[in-house]
Design a protein around this motif. Structure first.
Motif, PDB file in Angstrom:
ATOM      1  N   GLY A   1     -93.943 -70.262 -15.871  1.00 11.32           N
ATOM      2  CA  GLY A   1     -94.316 -70.866 -17.140  1.00 11.32           C
ATOM      3  C   GLY A   1     -95.119 -72.136 -16.981  1.00 11.32           C
ATOM      4  O   GLY A   1     -95.925 -72.485 -17.853  1.00 11.32           O
ATOM      5  N   SER A   2     -94.919 -72.851 -15.867  1.00  6.79           N
ATOM      6  CA  SER A   2     -95.675 -74.073 -15.615  1.00  6.79           C
ATOM      7  C   SER A   2     -97.137 -73.777 -15.305  1.00  6.79           C
ATOM      8  O   SER A   2     -98.031 -74.552 -15.637  1.00  6.79           O
ATOM      9  CB  SER A   2     -95.062 -74.851 -14.442  1.00  6.79           C
ATOM     10  N   ILE A   3     -97.378 -72.636 -14.661  1.00  7.21           N
ATOM     11  CA  ILE A   3     -98.743 -72.265 -14.281  1.00  7.21           C
ATOM     12  C   ILE A   3     -99.416 -71.427 -15.362  1.00  7.21           C
ATOM     13  O   ILE A   3    -100.617 -71.571 -15.620  1.00  7.21           O
ATOM     14  CB  ILE A   3     -98.723 -71.491 -12.947  1.00  7.21           C
ATOM     15  N   PHE A   4     -98.619 -70.569 -16.001  1.00  9.48           N
ATOM     16  CA  PHE A   4     -99.156 -69.703 -17.050  1.00  9.48           C
ATOM     17  C   PHE A   4     -98.381 -69.963 -18.348  1.00  9.48           C
ATOM     18  O   PHE A   4     -97.464 -69.203 -18.693  1.00  9.48           O
ATOM     19  CB  PHE A   4     -99.029 -68.232 -16.648  1.00  9.48           C
ATOM     20  N   PRO A   5     -98.710 -71.032 -19.065  1.00  6.61           N
ATOM     21  CA  PRO A   5     -97.937 -71.408 -20.272  1.00  6.61           C
ATOM     22  C   PRO A   5     -97.837 -70.305 -21.317  1.00  6.61           C
ATOM     23  O   PRO A   5     -96.831 -70.217 -22.022  1.00  6.61           O
ATOM     24  CB  PRO A   5     -98.726 -72.608 -20.812  1.00  6.61           C
ATOM     25  N   ARG A   6     -98.840 -69.463 -21.412  1.00  6.29           N
ATOM     26  CA  ARG A   6     -98.837 -68.424 -22.444  1.00  6.29           C
ATOM     27  C   ARG A   6     -97.767 -67.362 -22.181  1.00  6.29           C
ATOM     28  O   ARG A   6     -97.424 -66.591 -23.088  1.00  6.29           O
ATOM     29  CB  ARG A   6    -100.209 -67.753 -22.524  1.00  6.29           C
ATOM     30  N   THR A   7     -97.264 -67.296 -20.968  1.00  8.33           N
ATOM     31  CA  THR A   7     -96.247 -66.291 -20.642  1.00  8.33           C
ATOM     32  C   THR A   7     -94.829 -66.771 -20.951  1.00  8.33           C
ATOM     33  O   THR A   7     -93.877 -66.012 -20.775  1.00  8.33           O
ATOM     34  CB  THR A   7     -96.320 -65.913 -19.146  1.00  8.33           C
ATOM     35  N   ARG A   8     -94.683 -68.006 -21.400  1.00  9.63           N
ATOM     36  CA  ARG A   8     -93.336 -68.563 -21.586  1.00  9.63           C
ATOM     37  C   ARG A   8     -92.468 -67.767 -22.554  1.00  9.63           C
ATOM     38  O   ARG A   8     -91.275 -67.567 -22.271  1.00  9.63           O
ATOM     39  CB  ARG A   8     -93.443 -70.020 -22.037  1.00  9.63           C
ATOM     40  N   PRO A   9     -92.984 -67.306 -23.704  1.00  8.15           N
ATOM     41  CA  PRO A   9     -92.116 -66.509 -24.594  1.00  8.15           C
ATOM     42  C   PRO A   9     -91.538 -65.275 -23.901  1.00  8.15           C
ATOM     43  O   PRO A   9     -90.345 -64.980 -24.036  1.00  8.15           O
ATOM     44  CB  PRO A   9     -93.058 -66.122 -25.745  1.00  8.15           C
ATOM     45  N   VAL A  10     -92.368 -64.564 -23.144  1.00  6.39           N
ATOM     46  CA  VAL A  10     -91.900 -63.377 -22.425  1.00  6.39           C
ATOM     47  C   VAL A  10     -90.906 -63.770 -21.334  1.00  6.39           C
ATOM     48  O   VAL A  10     -89.887 -63.098 -21.117  1.00  6.39           O
ATOM     49  CB  VAL A  10     -93.092 -62.609 -21.810  1.00  6.39           C
ATOM     50  N   LEU A  11     -91.185 -64.877 -20.650  1.00  8.54           N
ATOM     51  CA  LEU A  11     -90.300 -65.341 -19.579  1.00  8.54           C
ATOM     52  C   LEU A  11     -88.943 -65.774 -20.125  1.00  8.54           C
ATOM     53  O   LEU A  11     -87.913 -65.571 -19.475  1.00  8.54           O
ATOM     54  CB  LEU A  11     -90.959 -66.498 -18.822  1.00  8.54           C
ATOM     55  N   TRP A  12     -88.927 -66.377 -21.317  1.00 10.10           N
ATOM     56  CA  TRP A  12     -87.657 -66.749 -21.948  1.00 10.10           C
ATOM     57  C   TRP A  12     -86.831 -65.492 -22.233  1.00 10.10           C
ATOM     58  O   TRP A  12     -85.618 -65.466 -21.979  1.00 10.10           O
ATOM     59  CB  TRP A  12     -87.901 -67.520 -23.238  1.00 10.10           C
ATOM     60  N   ILE A  13     -87.480 -64.471 -22.763  1.00 12.23           N
ATOM     61  CA  ILE A  13     -86.775 -63.215 -23.053  1.00 12.23           C
ATOM     62  C   ILE A  13     -86.219 -62.625 -21.758  1.00 12.23           C
ATOM     63  O   ILE A  13     -85.073 -62.165 -21.699  1.00 12.23           O
ATOM     64  CB  ILE A  13     -87.717 -62.215 -23.743  1.00 12.23           C
ATOM     65  N   TYR A  14     -87.042 -62.640 -20.725  1.00  8.07           N
ATOM     66  CA  TYR A  14     -86.617 -62.117 -19.421  1.00  8.07           C
ATOM     67  C   TYR A  14     -85.411 -62.882 -18.893  1.00  8.07           C
ATOM     68  O   TYR A  14     -84.402 -62.277 -18.500  1.00  8.07           O
ATOM     69  CB  TYR A  14     -87.782 -62.219 -18.431  1.00  8.07           C
ATOM     70  N   ALA A  15     -85.485 -64.211 -18.870  1.00  5.73           N
ATOM     71  CA  ALA A  15     -84.412 -65.028 -18.296  1.00  5.73           C
ATOM     72  C   ALA A  15     -83.104 -64.856 -19.072  1.00  5.73           C
ATOM     73  O   ALA A  15     -82.030 -64.701 -18.473  1.00  5.73           O
ATOM     74  CB  ALA A  15     -84.830 -66.496 -18.280  1.00  5.73           C
TER      75      ALA A  15
END
Length: 283
Positions: free
Chosen positions: A197-211
């Motif tokens: 998420g630090s490198i690709f901020p736009r992926t944070r919503p998907v990463l939150w769901i994943y985590a």
């Protein structure tokens, strides 16, 4: 004799390449140990650090509360879930292993170093070094918290959900049955959330769901108590933040702004990366 001599001569380019390859890796590793640069605003930096400490302390308190009032209830509820749901999350939970991130990033770091040995121009070398810094950050931001969890959970020795209840411990045991606190899968998922998420901020919503999904899966399949996954999330996220800060004060892919926060440096454009890739293939 001529065959042996020809073989010896042929080995020289490979040896030179190997030395260059090792030299590049050594240069990248030494960059991690170079002196830190003082933040532009020390006051803002310290204030941001204080907010992180407060958040960490608050999470620890949540873990303690969960141990006393949530863990046993949650595991009983998980035991009453439909078998199909348990089986589904049993498949999902495997995607929380840190190896899903460490192997690809590690291999790509080596591949980038190999490509750098063939880069003919300074621009190509800089583009590849920029990519290597980001891959190195992902590897360390996920790997270091994961290693910490692997060691600490054995020292703590909390028994995984069983008939013994949430307060059973067997400290300093290296048996997986006594490695419940903190959750390694949750640590990996939340460190990946921070790192990527630090490198690709736009992926944070998907990463939150994943985590969150990975963390939930550990409770649903009764592999961990809720307090385990909360503790794992804390260690993973906080550990990745500390690694990011280490990179930032050395201006490796990140920097500390006047607001005291860590910001990602602009990376090479996709167009530039493609240009470098075409040049390497042409060689």
């Amino acid at each position: 004799m001529s065959v042996a001599g020809g073989s010896e001569e042929a080995s020289h380019p490979l040896e030179r390449w190997a030395r260059h390859f090792v030299s590049i890796l050594g240069t990248w590793i030494r960059a991690l140990a170079r002196p830190a640069r003082i933040p532009a605003s020390t006051v803002a930096f310290l204030a941001e650090r204080q907010r992180l400490r407060v958040g960490a302390v608050a999470t620890v308190l949540v873990v303690i509360v969960a141990m006393g009032w949530v863990d046993a209830v949650a595991i009983r509820a998980a035991g009453q879930l439909p078998s199909w749901l348990n089986e589904t999350y049993n498949e999902i939970t495997d995607y929380g292993r840190s190896s899903w991130f460490l192997w690809p990033s590690g291999i790509l770091i080596l591949a980038t170093a190999a490509a750098t040995t063939m880069a003919a121009t300074r621009t190509s070398q800089l583009v590849l070094a920029t990519i290597a810094v980001r891959l190195g950050f992902i590897f360390l931001a996920i790997g270091i918290p994961g290693l910490f969890v692997t060691i600490v959970k054995r020292w703590i020795g909390r028994v995984r959900p069983s008939e013994f209840g949430p307060f059973a411990y067997h400290p300093f045991s290296w048996d997986a049955a006594f490695a419940s606190l903190p959750s390694g899968h949750s640590a990996a998922a939340f460190s990946a959330l921070v790192a990527l998420g630090s490198i690709f901020p736009r992926t944070r919503p998907v990463l939150w769901i994943y985590a969150i999904t990975i963390a939930m899966s550990r409770v649903i399949i009764a592999a961990h108590y809720p307090s385990d996954v909360i503790a794992g999330a804390l260690v993973g996220a906080f550990g990745a933040v500390l690694v990011r800060e280490w990179f930032a004060v050395r201006r490796l892919g990140f920097y500390l702004g006047r607001d005291g926060k860590t910001h990602a440096m602009p990376g090479p454009s996709l167009k530039r990366i493609k240009k470098v890739a075409r040049a390497l293939v042409a060689q």
